[in-house]
Design a protein around this motif. Sequence first.
Motif, PDB file in Angstrom:
ATOM      1  N   ARG A  42       0.757  -1.232   0.313  1.00 60.78           N
ATOM      2  CA  ARG A  42      -0.133   0.371   0.283  1.00 60.78           C
ATOM      3  C   ARG A  42       0.839   1.112   0.098  1.00 60.78           C
ATOM      4  O   ARG A  42       1.985   1.421   0.472  1.00 60.78           O
ATOM      5  N   LYS A  43       0.234   2.128  -0.499  1.00 63.11           N
ATOM      6  CA  LYS A  43       0.865   3.806  -0.161  1.00 63.11           C
ATOM      7  C   LYS A  43       1.125   4.011   1.309  1.00 63.11           C
ATOM      8  O   LYS A  43      -0.234   4.314   1.269  1.00 63.11           O
ATOM      9  N   SER A  44       2.046   4.292   1.486  1.00 63.36           N
ATOM     10  CA  SER A  44       1.595   5.073   3.052  1.00 63.36           C
ATOM     11  C   SER A  44       2.341   6.654   3.272  1.00 63.36           C
ATOM     12  O   SER A  44       1.922   7.213   4.314  1.00 63.36           O
ATOM     13  N   GLY A  45       2.484   6.782   2.274  1.00 66.28           N
ATOM     14  CA  GLY A  45       2.504   8.526   1.942  1.00 66.28           C
ATOM     15  C   GLY A  45       3.061   9.087   0.993  1.00 66.28           C
ATOM     16  O   GLY A  45       3.815   8.284  -0.293  1.00 66.28           O
ATOM     17  N   VAL A  46       2.391  10.277   0.523  1.00 58.37           N
ATOM     18  CA  VAL A  46       2.875  11.077  -0.882  1.00 58.37           C
ATOM     19  C   VAL A  46       3.701  12.466  -0.335  1.00 58.37           C
ATOM     20  O   VAL A  46       2.548  13.277   0.086  1.00 58.37           O
ATOM     21  N   SER A  47       4.207  12.943  -0.895  1.00 53.46           N
ATOM     22  CA  SER A  47       3.797  14.310  -1.049  1.00 53.46           C
ATOM     23  C   SER A  47       4.698  14.617  -2.656  1.00 53.46           C
ATOM     24  O   SER A  47       4.892  14.688  -3.420  1.00 53.46           O
ATOM     25  N   SER A  48       4.877  15.914  -2.295  1.00 54.34           N
ATOM     26  CA  SER A  48       5.523  16.369  -3.912  1.00 54.34           C
ATOM     27  C   SER A  48       7.162  16.142  -4.519  1.00 54.34           C
ATOM     28  O   SER A  48       7.052  16.402  -4.828  1.00 54.34           O
ATOM     29  N   SER A  49       7.643  15.367  -3.798  1.00 54.72           N
ATOM     30  CA  SER A  49       9.006  14.761  -3.904  1.00 54.72           C
ATOM     31  C   SER A  49       8.809  13.015  -3.932  1.00 54.72           C
ATOM     32  O   SER A  49      10.337  13.011  -4.864  1.00 54.72           O
ATOM     33  N   ALA A  50       8.340  12.492  -3.616  1.00 51.49           N
ATOM     34  CA  ALA A  50       8.345  10.418  -3.908  1.00 51.49           C
ATOM     35  C   ALA A  50       6.608  10.304  -2.862  1.00 51.49           C
ATOM     36  O   ALA A  50       5.800  11.452  -2.086  1.00 51.49           O
ATOM     37  N   VAL A  51       6.495   9.229  -3.569  1.00 52.91           N
ATOM     38  CA  VAL A  51       5.433   8.782  -3.312  1.00 52.91           C
ATOM     39  C   VAL A  51       6.679   6.709  -2.026  1.00 52.91           C
ATOM     40  O   VAL A  51       7.335   6.419  -2.729  1.00 52.91           O
ATOM     41  N   SER A  52       5.412   6.766  -0.902  1.00 52.39           N
ATOM     42  CA  SER A  52       6.010   5.796  -0.204  1.00 52.39           C
ATOM     43  C   SER A  52       5.671   4.909  -0.817  1.00 52.39           C
ATOM     44  O   SER A  52       4.279   4.576  -0.245  1.00 52.39           O
ATOM     45  N   ILE A  53       5.975   2.960  -0.556  1.00 56.76           N
ATOM     46  CA  ILE A  53       5.015   2.137  -0.421  1.00 56.76           C
ATOM     47  C   ILE A  53       5.191   0.925   0.301  1.00 56.76           C
ATOM     48  O   ILE A  53       6.432   0.797   0.217  1.00 56.76           O
ATOM     49  N   THR A  54       4.889   0.485   1.000  1.00 50.20           N
ATOM     50  CA  THR A  54       5.446  -0.422   2.005  1.00 50.20           C
ATOM     51  C   THR A  54       4.876  -1.550   1.999  1.00 50.20           C
ATOM     52  O   THR A  54       3.506  -1.968   0.925  1.00 50.20           O
ATOM     53  N   ALA A  55       5.160  -2.956   2.109  1.00 52.27           N
ATOM     54  CA  ALA A  55       4.719  -3.835   2.091  1.00 52.27           C
ATOM     55  C   ALA A  55       5.462  -4.912   3.034  1.00 52.27           C
ATOM     56  O   ALA A  55       6.243  -4.122   4.003  1.00 52.27           O
ATOM     57  N   ASN A  56       5.111  -5.780   2.735  1.00 53.78           N
ATOM     58  CA  ASN A  56       5.674  -7.063   4.181  1.00 53.78           C
ATOM     59  C   ASN A  56       6.770  -7.588   3.903  1.00 53.78           C
ATOM     60  O   ASN A  56       7.251  -7.509   2.328  1.00 53.78           O
ATOM     61  N   ARG A  57       8.249  -7.019   4.668  1.00 53.38           N
ATOM     62  CA  ARG A  57       9.789  -7.269   5.273  1.00 53.38           C
ATOM     63  C   ARG A  57      10.138  -8.512   3.792  1.00 53.38           C
ATOM     64  O   ARG A  57      10.971  -7.955   2.717  1.00 53.38           O
ATOM     65  N   TYR A  58       9.305  -9.564   3.575  1.00 50.71           N
ATOM     66  CA  TYR A  58       9.528 -10.474   2.811  1.00 50.71           C
ATOM     67  C   TYR A  58       9.768 -10.195   0.715  1.00 50.71           C
ATOM     68  O   TYR A  58      10.201 -11.316   0.398  1.00 50.71           O
ATOM     69  N   LEU A  59       8.859  -9.297   0.849  1.00 48.18           N
ATOM     70  CA  LEU A  59       9.003  -8.896  -0.328  1.00 48.18           C
ATOM     71  C   LEU A  59       9.952  -8.606  -1.138  1.00 48.18           C
ATOM     72  O   LEU A  59      11.144  -8.868  -2.388  1.00 48.18           O
ATOM     73  N   GLY A  60      11.075  -7.966  -0.486  1.00 50.39           N
ATOM     74  CA  GLY A  60      12.574  -7.569  -0.807  1.00 50.39           C
ATOM     75  C   GLY A  60      13.515  -8.802  -1.074  1.00 50.39           C
ATOM     76  O   GLY A  60      14.390  -9.669  -1.754  1.00 50.39           O
ATOM     77  N   ALA A  61      13.124 -10.224  -0.584  1.00 49.76           N
ATOM     78  CA  ALA A  61      13.798 -11.626  -0.392  1.00 49.76           C
ATOM     79  C   ALA A  61      13.181 -12.066  -2.385  1.00 49.76           C
ATOM     80  O   ALA A  61      13.506 -12.757  -3.040  1.00 49.76           O
ATOM     81  N   LEU A  62      11.852 -12.318  -2.004  1.00 47.65           N
ATOM     82  CA  LEU A  62      11.283 -12.274  -2.998  1.00 47.65           C
ATOM     83  C   LEU A  62      11.554 -12.173  -4.163  1.00 47.65           C
ATOM     84  O   LEU A  62      12.217 -12.587  -5.574  1.00 47.65           O
ATOM     85  N   SER A  63      11.442 -10.404  -3.912  1.00 44.80           N
ATOM     86  CA  SER A  63      11.331  -9.946  -5.418  1.00 44.80           C
ATOM     87  C   SER A  63      13.833 -10.258  -5.746  1.00 44.80           C
ATOM     88  O   SER A  63      14.596 -10.339  -6.538  1.00 44.80           O
ATOM     89  N   ASN A  64      14.564  -9.756  -4.659  1.00 51.07           N
ATOM     90  CA  ASN A  64      16.353 -10.320  -4.981  1.00 51.07           C
ATOM     91  C   ASN A  64      16.618 -11.104  -4.632  1.00 51.07           C
ATOM     92  O   ASN A  64      17.499 -11.204  -4.828  1.00 51.07           O
ATOM     93  N   GLY A  65      15.963 -12.231  -3.801  1.00 45.00           N
ATOM     94  CA  GLY A  65      16.381 -13.363  -3.815  1.00 45.00           C
ATOM     95  C   GLY A  65      17.474 -13.784  -2.468  1.00 45.00           C
ATOM     96  O   GLY A  65      17.071 -12.682  -1.713  1.00 45.00           O
ATOM     97  N   LYS A  66      18.464 -15.035  -2.583  1.00 45.65           N
ATOM     98  CA  LYS A  66      19.109 -14.875  -1.255  1.00 45.65           C
ATOM     99  C   LYS A  66      20.602 -15.406  -1.129  1.00 45.65           C
ATOM    100  O   LYS A  66      20.509 -16.308  -2.392  1.00 45.65           O
ATOM    101  N   LYS A  67      21.298 -14.699  -0.870  1.00 41.95           N
ATOM    102  CA  LYS A  67      22.816 -15.404  -1.633  1.00 41.95           C
ATOM    103  C   LYS A  67      23.151 -16.830  -0.265  1.00 41.95           C
ATOM    104  O   LYS A  67      22.609 -17.336   0.548  1.00 41.95           O
ATOM    105  N   HIS A  68      23.170 -17.229  -1.151  1.00 42.33           N
ATOM    106  CA  HIS A  68      23.928 -18.917  -0.164  1.00 42.33           C
ATOM    107  C   HIS A  68      24.836 -18.054   1.221  1.00 42.33           C
ATOM    108  O   HIS A  68      25.193 -17.647   1.309  1.00 42.33           O
TER     109      HIS A  68
END
Length: 161
Positions: A42-68
């Motif tokens: 979801r959007k957590s905030g919008v200013s005149s210079s940025a939009v912030s989007i938040t999600a469960n923290r494992y989205l990063g691992a899902l997207s970026n993967g995991k090193k061995h």
Amino acid sequence: MSFEANIKAALEKIGDYYIVELKNGIEASGNVASRDLLKSIRKSGVSSSAVSITANRYLGALSNGKKHTSKGPSPEMVQSITRWMRFKGLKPKSGGLSSTSYKKAAFAIARRVNRSGWAGSKVIQKAFYAIEDSIDEEITKAFKQTIDEIIKEMNQEINKK
């Protein structure tokens, strides 16, 4: 409207586009079990210079993967995999359907993930690239609208004289 308000309105739309594209990308990649991740985006905030989007923290691992790594899996990782197994209807090969058998199977999966890692789906980047043209379009509209408003104000001032 002011320039800042026009940009903020454009960023609101861009945030909406991005969220839709991100959710669609997660679903298309087959990475949906409980739908908790999709609900968390979801959007957590919008200013005149940025939009912030938040999600469960494992989205990063899902997207970026995991090193061995040679480290053992964390209890949180084992718990998350246990939950994932239940949502996907995966059953442990031995030990029945007890919590212990699920934990053992999840631990084995987590250990394998830690040892080999994975590349990730790149869903965050793909969502951005999918809306890149829309970003340009919305920002350009905001600039154009501001310039049109300035010209209109200038013409009104000239006509008053």
